[in-house]
Design a protein around this motif. Structure first.
Motif, mmCIF file in Angstrom:
data_model
loop_
_atom_site.group_PDB
_atom_site.id
_atom_site.type_symbol
_atom_site.label_atom_id
_atom_site.label_comp_id
_atom_site.label_asym_id
_atom_site.label_seq_id
_atom_site.Cartn_x
_atom_site.Cartn_y
_atom_site.Cartn_z
ATOM 1 N N GLN A 96 -81.625 79.034 -42.653
ATOM 2 C CA GLN A 96 -80.678 78.065 -42.894
ATOM 3 C C GLN A 96 -79.723 78.157 -44.318
ATOM 4 O O GLN A 96 -80.227 78.418 -45.274
ATOM 5 C CB GLN A 96 -81.279 76.837 -42.772
ATOM 6 C CG GLN A 96 -80.458 75.435 -43.199
ATOM 7 C CD GLN A 96 -81.431 74.194 -42.866
ATOM 8 O OE1 GLN A 96 -82.020 73.870 -42.017
ATOM 9 N NE2 GLN A 96 -81.497 73.440 -44.100
ATOM 10 N N ALA A 97 -78.218 77.836 -44.195
ATOM 11 C CA ALA A 97 -77.574 77.593 -45.570
ATOM 12 C C ALA A 97 -77.397 76.337 -45.801
ATOM 13 O O ALA A 97 -76.828 75.508 -44.838
ATOM 14 C CB ALA A 97 -76.253 78.813 -45.081
ATOM 15 N N ASP A 98 -77.603 75.949 -47.081
ATOM 16 C CA ASP A 98 -77.462 74.600 -47.418
ATOM 17 C C ASP A 98 -76.192 74.600 -48.222
ATOM 18 O O ASP A 98 -76.025 75.353 -49.226
ATOM 19 C CB ASP A 98 -78.817 73.965 -48.043
ATOM 20 C CG ASP A 98 -79.785 73.884 -47.301
ATOM 21 O OD1 ASP A 98 -79.662 73.685 -45.904
ATOM 22 O OD2 ASP A 98 -80.917 73.776 -47.848
ATOM 23 N N PHE A 99 -75.531 73.456 -48.000
ATOM 24 C CA PHE A 99 -74.082 73.236 -49.192
ATOM 25 C C PHE A 99 -74.228 71.734 -49.270
ATOM 26 O O PHE A 99 -75.503 70.867 -49.231
ATOM 27 C CB PHE A 99 -72.917 73.270 -48.075
ATOM 28 C CG PHE A 99 -72.766 74.928 -47.630
ATOM 29 C CD1 PHE A 99 -72.244 75.791 -48.503
ATOM 30 C CD2 PHE A 99 -73.254 75.335 -46.358
ATOM 31 C CE1 PHE A 99 -71.897 77.207 -48.298
ATOM 32 C CE2 PHE A 99 -73.228 76.923 -46.258
ATOM 33 C CZ PHE A 99 -72.321 77.433 -46.883
ATOM 34 N N GLN A 100 -73.109 71.107 -50.055
ATOM 35 C CA GLN A 100 -73.145 70.072 -50.679
ATOM 36 C C GLN A 100 -73.652 68.708 -49.764
ATOM 37 O O GLN A 100 -74.694 68.115 -49.935
ATOM 38 C CB GLN A 100 -72.035 69.562 -51.135
ATOM 39 C CG GLN A 100 -71.786 68.222 -51.970
ATOM 40 C CD GLN A 100 -72.692 68.367 -53.347
ATOM 41 O OE1 GLN A 100 -72.725 69.700 -53.841
ATOM 42 N NE2 GLN A 100 -73.057 67.405 -53.823
#
Length: 257
Positions: A96-100
């Protein structure tokens, strides 16, 4: 925001069939790939590290088995590997890639298609744990897109030959009930089905013949807040890269820096 999800059945083989040449022409913000059947250290050729993307991999402990990857145009704030399910995390099933304000997940669920009772129990336990996880994260102040091969259909419309597959894992009533709960009780949505209700849209042909026995097991499942911004969806069938076809989804969503 464009997201492409693809189950490769071996990323080196899919690359030889022209997958990267095709996908890099699609200008996707995220490319989520499942079932790499390779370790990251086996993928050092430039093909697997295209310019303009930040690639992240999560390998299975067993060599040449499973594995997932996510390619991001923007640098994520964090990468999460695994779901905290110890046995399953060793199988390389989730990254999983987390952003703002949004997280993009890449999932390879266990398969029990034409498998024994032990494999079916293994898959059932995974989805019990995963349901608890999805219930917890829906309370976070962020949106989620979970892409991948869920190895599960939601309804009979997602199977070309229901009579042939009625007793197969992936089409079982209890599995479709699990999807019902995901959508109706937990509030998630099947992005593709939000804009396309045709009964002849499939992403997987287990026998390799795309004229019969099609299944729609590859999904982009989104949190409730993203339902209104789903713009476009398509299953790409003009070329064959594996037994699965890539799923392309566009969202009217602007990433927050």
């Amino acid at each position: 925001m464009r997201i492409i999800s693809f189950c490769a059945d071996g990323i080196r083989e899919a690359a030889k069939e022209g997958f990267y040449e095709w996908v890099l022409d699609q200008d996707a913000d995220f490319i989520c790939i499942q079932n790499l059947k390779a370790q990251e250290y086996d993928l050092q050729a430039d093909t697997f590290w295209p310019q303009g993307y930040n690639p992240y991999f999560f390998d299975a402990v067993e060599k040449d088995s499973n594995g997932v990857a996510i390619y991001c145009k923007e640098m994520p704030k964090a990468i999460m590997t695994g779901l905290g399910f110890v046995d399953y995390d060793m199988e390389g099933r989730y990254i999983q890639a987390d952003f703002q304000e949004i997280s993009i997940g890449c999932l390879l669920a266990p398969s029990a298609y034409k498998a024994d009772d032990a494999a079916k129990a293994h898959k059932k336990q995974f989805f019990e744990l995963f349901q608890n996880h999805l219930n917890k994260v829906r309370n976070k102040r962020r949106e989620f897109v979970i892409c991948g091969n869920w190895n599960m259909t939601h309804s009979q419309a997602d199977i070309q030959d229901i009579q042939l597959n009625r007793d197969m894992s992936g089409a079982l009533p209890e599995e479709q009930q699990w999807m019902d709960q995901l959508f109706h009780e937990l509030g998630y949505a099947d992005a593709f089905r939000e804009i396309n209700t045709d009964s002849d849209e499939f992403t997987w042909w287990p026998d390799g013949d795309r004229s019969k026995n099609g299944w729609r097991t590859d999904h982009q499942i989104v949190s409730e807040g993203l339902r209104p911004v789903i713009e476009y969806g398509a299953i790409y069938k003009n070329q064959t890269f594996s037994s699965h076809a890539p799923l392309i989804m566009d969202y009217d969503y602007e990433m927050q820096s």
